[in-house]
Design a protein around this motif. Structure first.
Motif, short mmCIF file in Angstrom:
data_model
loop_
_atom_site.label_atom_id
_atom_site.label_comp_id
_atom_site.label_asym_id
_atom_site.label_seq_id
_atom_site.Cartn_x
_atom_site.Cartn_y
_atom_site.Cartn_z
N ALA A 1 14.65 -49.60 29.47
CA ALA A 1 15.63 -48.91 30.31
C ALA A 1 15.05 -48.62 31.69
O ALA A 1 15.74 -48.79 32.71
CB ALA A 1 16.09 -47.63 29.64
N GLN A 2 13.81 -48.21 31.74
CA GLN A 2 13.17 -47.90 33.02
C GLN A 2 13.02 -49.15 33.88
O GLN A 2 13.17 -49.11 35.10
CB GLN A 2 11.81 -47.26 32.81
N ASP B 1 9.92 -45.39 22.48
CA ASP B 1 9.07 -45.75 23.62
C ASP B 1 9.45 -47.13 24.17
O ASP B 1 9.52 -47.32 25.39
CB ASP B 1 7.60 -45.73 23.23
N ALA B 2 9.71 -48.07 23.27
CA ALA B 2 10.06 -49.43 23.70
C ALA B 2 11.38 -49.44 24.46
O ALA B 2 11.50 -50.08 25.52
CB ALA B 2 10.12 -50.36 22.50
N GLU C 1 12.42 -61.17 26.01
CA GLU C 1 11.80 -60.26 25.03
C GLU C 1 12.52 -58.91 25.01
O GLU C 1 12.70 -58.32 23.94
CB GLU C 1 10.31 -60.08 25.34
N ASP C 2 12.92 -58.42 26.17
CA ASP C 2 13.69 -57.17 26.23
C ASP C 2 14.99 -57.31 25.44
O ASP C 2 15.36 -56.43 24.66
CB ASP C 2 14.05 -56.81 27.68
N ILE D 1 16.57 -55.17 22.35
CA ILE D 1 17.87 -54.51 22.47
C ILE D 1 18.81 -54.98 21.37
O ILE D 1 19.50 -54.18 20.74
CB ILE D 1 18.47 -54.78 23.86
N ARG D 2 18.82 -56.29 21.11
CA ARG D 2 19.74 -56.85 20.11
C ARG D 2 19.46 -56.34 18.70
O ARG D 2 20.34 -56.40 17.84
CB ARG D 2 19.68 -58.38 20.14
#
Length: 68
Positions: free
Chosen positions: A14-15, A8-9, A44-45, A49-50
């Protein structure tokens, strides 16, 4: 580089960063997703991702990013 898991995150990120196509399509192309993320993702994104990328994969994404 492997595709990102469709959590979900990750779908939400991505959206936000590739707003014009479905998140599942975005996550299936990690190099392209990373190119957009490096431009549009928040701090924060990028932390989220990292968690899925090694340093070498991140460097590879930078090398594979298309020119603007």
């Amino acid at each position: 580089m492997n595709s990102f898991p469709p959590t979900d995150a990750m779908r939400a990120i991505a959206q936000r960063v590739v707003w014009f196509e479905p998140a599942e399509k975005t996550l299936a192309d990690p190099a392209r997703f990373m190119a957009y993320a490096m431009r549009y993702a928040t701090h924060e994104d990028m932390k989220a991702i990292r968690a899925y990328l090694s340093d070498d994969e991140f460097r590879a994404a930078i090398d594979a990013a298309p020119p603007e």
